[in-house]
Design a protein around this motif. Structure first.
Motif, PDB file in Angstrom:
ATOM      1  N   LYS A 113       0.827  -1.227  -0.029  1.00  0.00           N
ATOM      2  CA  LYS A 113      -0.228   0.190  -0.068  1.00  0.00           C
ATOM      3  C   LYS A 113       0.867   1.102  -0.182  1.00  0.00           C
ATOM      4  N   TYR A 114       2.011   0.996   0.555  1.00  0.00           N
ATOM      5  CA  TYR A 114       2.948   2.470   0.697  1.00  0.00           C
ATOM      6  C   TYR A 114       3.213   2.613  -0.892  1.00  0.00           C
ATOM      7  N   ALA A 115       3.728   1.527  -1.601  1.00  0.00           N
ATOM      8  CA  ALA A 115       4.179   1.557  -3.053  1.00  0.00           C
ATOM      9  C   ALA A 115       3.095   2.272  -3.887  1.00  0.00           C
ATOM     10  N   VAL A 116       1.791   1.615  -3.579  1.00  0.00           N
ATOM     11  CA  VAL A 116       0.706   2.179  -4.323  1.00  0.00           C
ATOM     12  C   VAL A 116       0.485   3.678  -4.111  1.00  0.00           C
ATOM     13  N   LEU A 117       0.822   4.230  -2.852  1.00  0.00           N
ATOM     14  CA  LEU A 117       0.708   5.676  -2.580  1.00  0.00           C
ATOM     15  C   LEU A 117       1.720   6.456  -3.081  1.00  0.00           C
ATOM     16  N   ALA A 118       2.936   5.874  -3.102  1.00  0.00           N
ATOM     17  CA  ALA A 118       4.028   6.798  -3.670  1.00  0.00           C
ATOM     18  C   ALA A 118       3.864   6.580  -5.277  1.00  0.00           C
ATOM     19  N   VAL A 119       3.507   5.561  -5.820  1.00  0.00           N
ATOM     20  CA  VAL A 119       3.754   5.376  -7.221  1.00  0.00           C
ATOM     21  C   VAL A 119       2.535   6.113  -8.068  1.00  0.00           C
ATOM     22  N   PHE A 120       1.400   5.469  -7.532  1.00  0.00           N
ATOM     23  CA  PHE A 120       0.144   5.593  -8.347  1.00  0.00           C
ATOM     24  C   PHE A 120      -0.674   7.087  -7.717  1.00  0.00           C
ATOM     25  N   VAL A 121      -0.289   7.337  -6.837  1.00  0.00           N
ATOM     26  CA  VAL A 121      -0.975   8.603  -6.027  1.00  0.00           C
ATOM     27  C   VAL A 121      -0.253   9.848  -6.297  1.00  0.00           C
ATOM     28  N   VAL A 122       1.135   9.720  -6.332  1.00  0.00           N
ATOM     29  CA  VAL A 122       2.115  11.077  -6.130  1.00  0.00           C
ATOM     30  C   VAL A 122       2.940  10.937  -7.323  1.00  0.00           C
ATOM     31  N   LEU A 123       3.812   9.828  -7.802  1.00  0.00           N
ATOM     32  CA  LEU A 123       4.644   9.916  -8.661  1.00  0.00           C
ATOM     33  C   LEU A 123       4.011  10.033  -9.979  1.00  0.00           C
ATOM     34  N   LEU A 124       3.137   9.053 -10.464  1.00  0.00           N
ATOM     35  CA  LEU A 124       2.685   9.124 -11.834  1.00  0.00           C
ATOM     36  C   LEU A 124       2.027  10.456 -12.116  1.00  0.00           C
ATOM     37  N   PRO A 125       1.116  10.999 -11.169  1.00  0.00           N
ATOM     38  CA  PRO A 125       0.419  12.188 -11.488  1.00  0.00           C
ATOM     39  C   PRO A 125       1.357  13.245 -11.651  1.00  0.00           C
ATOM     40  N   LEU A 126       2.380  13.375 -10.938  1.00  0.00           N
ATOM     41  CA  LEU A 126       3.507  14.324 -10.995  1.00  0.00           C
ATOM     42  C   LEU A 126       4.271  14.382 -12.194  1.00  0.00           C
ATOM     43  N   VAL A 127       4.627  13.194 -12.648  1.00  0.00           N
ATOM     44  CA  VAL A 127       5.555  12.823 -13.765  1.00  0.00           C
ATOM     45  C   VAL A 127       4.924  12.782 -15.345  1.00  0.00           C
ATOM     46  N   MET A 128       3.818  11.732 -15.299  1.00  0.00           N
ATOM     47  CA  MET A 128       3.106  11.669 -16.438  1.00  0.00           C
ATOM     48  C   MET A 128       2.016  12.766 -16.806  1.00  0.00           C
TER      49      MET A 128
ATOM     50  N   PRO B 290      -5.639  11.052 -12.713  1.00  0.00           N
ATOM     51  CA  PRO B 290      -5.600  10.614 -11.410  1.00  0.00           C
ATOM     52  C   PRO B 290      -5.380   9.118 -11.308  1.00  0.00           C
ATOM     53  N   TYR B 291      -4.266   8.741 -11.583  1.00  0.00           N
ATOM     54  CA  TYR B 291      -3.953   7.015 -11.763  1.00  0.00           C
ATOM     55  C   TYR B 291      -4.589   5.752 -10.942  1.00  0.00           C
ATOM     56  N   PHE B 292      -4.547   6.480  -9.437  1.00  0.00           N
ATOM     57  CA  PHE B 292      -4.771   5.412  -8.667  1.00  0.00           C
ATOM     58  C   PHE B 292      -6.529   5.405  -8.959  1.00  0.00           C
ATOM     59  N   CYS B 293      -7.269   6.452  -8.984  1.00  0.00           N
ATOM     60  CA  CYS B 293      -8.665   6.588  -9.019  1.00  0.00           C
ATOM     61  C   CYS B 293      -9.156   5.979 -10.459  1.00  0.00           C
ATOM     62  N   LYS B 294      -8.252   6.112 -11.619  1.00  0.00           N
ATOM     63  CA  LYS B 294      -8.634   5.706 -12.686  1.00  0.00           C
ATOM     64  C   LYS B 294      -8.462   4.328 -12.898  1.00  0.00           C
ATOM     65  N   TYR B 295      -7.192   3.854 -12.470  1.00  0.00           N
ATOM     66  CA  TYR B 295      -6.743   2.301 -12.614  1.00  0.00           C
ATOM     67  C   TYR B 295      -6.751   1.427 -11.753  1.00  0.00           C
ATOM     68  N   ILE B 296      -7.149   1.817 -10.452  1.00  0.00           N
ATOM     69  CA  ILE B 296      -7.046   0.871  -9.241  1.00  0.00           C
ATOM     70  C   ILE B 296      -8.238   0.843  -8.325  1.00  0.00           C
ATOM     71  N   CYS B 297      -8.698   1.797  -7.954  1.00  0.00           N
ATOM     72  CA  CYS B 297      -9.526   2.316  -6.651  1.00  0.00           C
ATOM     73  C   CYS B 297     -10.900   1.324  -7.139  1.00  0.00           C
ATOM     74  N   PRO B 298     -11.156   0.227  -6.138  1.00  0.00           N
ATOM     75  CA  PRO B 298     -12.487  -0.497  -6.442  1.00  0.00           C
ATOM     76  C   PRO B 298     -13.595   0.413  -5.721  1.00  0.00           C
ATOM     77  N   ALA B 299     -13.308   1.062  -4.783  1.00  0.00           N
ATOM     78  CA  ALA B 299     -14.412   1.986  -4.280  1.00  0.00           C
ATOM     79  C   ALA B 299     -14.838   2.946  -5.192  1.00  0.00           C
ATOM     80  N   GLY B 300     -14.261   3.410  -6.073  1.00  0.00           N
ATOM     81  CA  GLY B 300     -14.985   4.332  -6.977  1.00  0.00           C
ATOM     82  C   GLY B 300     -15.720   3.564  -8.076  1.00  0.00           C
TER      83      GLY B 300
END
Length: 287
Positions: free
Chosen positions: A121-136, A145-155
């Motif tokens: 979950k810390y890797a998910v936070l670092a990569v999908f929530v912070v790094l990818l939106p910051l770089v890509m 919003p990479y986490f919301c778009k590609y992962i979040c089952p709650a969404g």
């Protein structure tokens, strides 16, 4: 039962825009600018507030800003005051997993190498929530919003499926991404039946943030070392597999209170409890 009632009431309060469910539209009033403490999709037709993870990603991936003092300050305040109490008592998706785990089935205990999956979950936070939106970012300087778009089952559960089912125009836009997110939701549902809170344990970036504050939060647990016999009953009662008598404020603790109820010596208590030692050596705890 008290925890379940609080979970249900908070879920209803944060998703109480009934009009949105039968009209297939999301609430866009001023309250939507305010974050809720738990994971709760912005696109849920009934949602009154914004998800802190979604809000964080929206700022990081925007054209003008890469940091939000409001969202970061909100997460720090919630973490310092409550820690992962929010996960155990106030998160709608946590309640969803709890109810699924009540379905009769053979339960799987997370142990051995599987316990190390908690670091995912810390890797998910670092990569999908912070790094990818910051770089890509695209040519306009905006990122998804990479986490919301590609992962979040709650969404998918709270926003994607209800909106698609209630809007004919959206049904024609369903593609591979919708199928992927639906598959992740199905996997989460099935795994939640046999494993206690798999999404919270292994994936949730919001839980990862709050876990960083568990040891210092104002709401915390304590162990009376004189009363504790290290019998291990609290560990057996803990569905998160925590040795409460060793590490009562583990980053994985969601403050459900099962360890407190199970301790035959009454050695585990909340930090907001005053401890009084009587002349007979007995420890009394007064709320």
């Amino acid at each position: 039962m008290v925890r379940r009632i609080v979970q249900a009431l908070f879920t209803l309060a944060s998703n109480g825009y009934i009009k949105g469910f039968y009209e297939g539209r999301i609430y866009k009033g001023d309250i939507k600018k305010v974050c809720v403490p738990g994971l709760n999709c912005y696109s849920c037709p009934g949602a009154f507030g914004s998800c802190p993870i979604g809000s964080l990603q929206a700022v990081i991936g925007s054209m003008k800003y890469t940091f939000s003092f409001y969202v970061s300050g909100f997460l720090m305040l919630m973490g310092i005051v409550f820690g992962r109490f929010i996960c155990g008592w106030l998160c709608p998706f946590g309640l969803f997993q709890d109810l699924l785990n009540k379905i009769p089935s053979k339960k799987v205990t997370v142990k051995g190498l599987w316990k190390n999956m908690k670091y995912l979950k810390y890797a998910v936070l670092a990569v999908f929530v912070v790094l990818l939106p910051l770089v890509m970012r695209d040519e306009l300087g905006i990122s998804a919003p990479y986490f919301c778009k590609y992962i979040c089952p709650a969404g998918t559960l709270e926003g994607g499926l209800p909106l698609v089912l209630m809007n004919e125009s959206l049904k024609s836009t369903i593609g591979w991404l919708s199928a992927w997110k639906t598959m992740l939701l199905v996997v989460t549902i099935i795994s939640s039946i046999v494993v206690f809170r798999p999404f919270c344990r292994f994936v949730c970036p919001l839980g990862a943030i709050y876990s960083l504050f568990n040891k210092v939060s104002l709401y915390r647990l304590n162990v009376d070392e004189k009363a504790c016999t290290s019998c291990g009953i609290c560990e057996s009662a803990c569905k998160m597999g925590i040795k409460a008598y060793v590490e009562p404020n583990s980053p994985e603790c969601i403050r459900c209170g099962d360890c407190i109820k199970s301790c035959p010596q009454g050695a585990i208590y909340r930090e907001d409890v005053v401890t009084i030692k009587t002349s007979h050596g007995k420890v009394n705890k007064v709320e």
